[in-house]
Design a protein around this motif. Sequence first.
Motif, mmCIF file in Angstrom:
data_model
loop_
_atom_site.group_PDB
_atom_site.id
_atom_site.type_symbol
_atom_site.label_atom_id
_atom_site.label_comp_id
_atom_site.label_asym_id
_atom_site.label_seq_id
_atom_site.Cartn_x
_atom_site.Cartn_y
_atom_site.Cartn_z
ATOM 1 N N GLY A 118 0.788 -1.224 0.000
ATOM 2 C CA GLY A 118 0.000 0.000 0.000
ATOM 3 C C GLY A 118 0.817 1.271 0.000
ATOM 4 O O GLY A 118 0.253 2.367 -0.105
ATOM 5 N N LEU A 119 2.138 1.154 0.126
ATOM 6 C CA LEU A 119 3.009 2.333 0.122
ATOM 7 C C LEU A 119 3.626 2.477 -1.269
ATOM 8 O O LEU A 119 4.394 1.617 -1.706
ATOM 9 N N GLY A 124 7.337 5.614 -0.272
ATOM 10 C CA GLY A 124 8.468 4.792 0.129
ATOM 11 C C GLY A 124 9.782 5.538 0.147
ATOM 12 O O GLY A 124 10.736 5.123 0.826
ATOM 13 N N ALA A 125 9.858 6.642 -0.589
ATOM 14 C CA ALA A 125 11.063 7.472 -0.583
ATOM 15 C C ALA A 125 10.988 8.586 0.448
ATOM 16 O O ALA A 125 11.978 9.263 0.707
ATOM 17 N N ALA A 126 9.806 8.784 1.036
ATOM 18 C CA ALA A 126 9.604 9.922 1.931
ATOM 19 C C ALA A 126 9.459 9.540 3.391
ATOM 20 O O ALA A 126 9.571 10.393 4.265
ATOM 21 N N VAL A 127 9.211 8.259 3.670
ATOM 22 C CA VAL A 127 8.786 7.905 5.021
ATOM 23 C C VAL A 127 9.914 7.446 5.940
ATOM 24 O O VAL A 127 9.875 7.683 7.150
ATOM 25 N N LEU A 293 2.577 2.473 10.177
ATOM 26 C CA LEU A 293 2.037 2.677 8.838
ATOM 27 C C LEU A 293 0.785 1.835 8.621
ATOM 28 O O LEU A 293 -0.195 2.297 8.015
ATOM 29 N N ARG A 294 0.796 0.605 9.123
ATOM 30 C CA ARG A 294 -0.369 -0.275 8.954
ATOM 31 C C ARG A 294 -1.597 0.276 9.671
ATOM 32 O O ARG A 294 -2.721 0.177 9.162
ATOM 33 N N THR A 295 -1.400 0.829 10.857
ATOM 34 C CA THR A 295 -2.530 1.315 11.639
ATOM 35 C C THR A 295 -2.965 2.720 11.261
ATOM 36 O O THR A 295 -4.026 3.184 11.697
#
Length: 333
Positions: A118-119, A124-127, A293-295
């Motif tokens: 989901g990312l 994925g480059a920002a987190v 991230l999941r929650t």
Amino acid sequence: MARTVRFHELGGPDVLRVEDVDAGDPGPGEVLIRVDAIGVNRAEALFRSGNYIEPVKEFPARLGTEAAGVVEAIGPGVTGFEPGRPVSVVPGFSMNDHGVYTERAVVPASAVLHRPDGLDAIGGAAVWMPYLTAYGGLVDVAGLRPGDTVVLTAASSGVGLAAIRLANHVGATPIATTRTRAKKDALLKTGAAEVIVTDEEDVADRVLGLTEGRGAEVVFDAIAGPGVTDLAKVVAPEGTLLLYGALSDEPTPYPGFDLGMPALNMRTYTVTRETTAHPERLLRAAAFISSGLRTGAFEPVVDRVFDLDEVVDAHRHMESGNQVGKIVLTVGH
């Protein structure tokens, strides 16, 4: 050949050039990544200008330690990754050895993480760098606990915004500082309990007032310089003043003696030396962040997206100080 950002001399954003460079093949312990998005960090501006914690060893030099893309090939001895796997590259190596401002990058497998479902590539480059820095500094080093208060300077940066969310996630109270009112609403929306506008308010007076004189268990400072003396005034007994950046160009004093020798812990923190360089610490941090991230407790905050060919403009925007969140470069293939 891969379009790659390099610079042949130290200087401002204008020294950056996009050139065709052979990406090479992954060696032992390395992975070749097809890069789709790149996280822009202040460390790259400091490296480019000759003001980073390590100097440029040779020219032309490369940039970048944070990216997202897809595995294209793995080197000898690499396990856990296969071609086609969406991944993120985290800051875990020297820019003298590798750089991800490119269409294809060879990086150590130890600095590659599976990208959560989901990312997308921009997320994925920002987190990772913001949340890894916030987790490593606030949780691993400072031991932030429920009920604590944390003061966050330069809070509109990617790390500052991540730290606000992380503090709330662990049950602490985040107090954000920002120079002007322009970013106050964004900080409150992110979850800051209070926002102190430093051009208008005295930080020490506000923090001590908000905490009924106790002060903050942790001050997470991105600025350093002479302002650490005022910040030290608000550190609770046996609390920690943690410096993870040096936006100020001025010398940083140790204020303990001037303040009457309080029980003050003051130290520096860098994510590349204390978190991503240690596999077990990185594993714990990645698990914590992936859970958030999941929650939905954590999410990437992107200020602007530029194309790789607009890297000069991206660095100018970063140095303007007007961003709220992360600046990202995207790579067209």
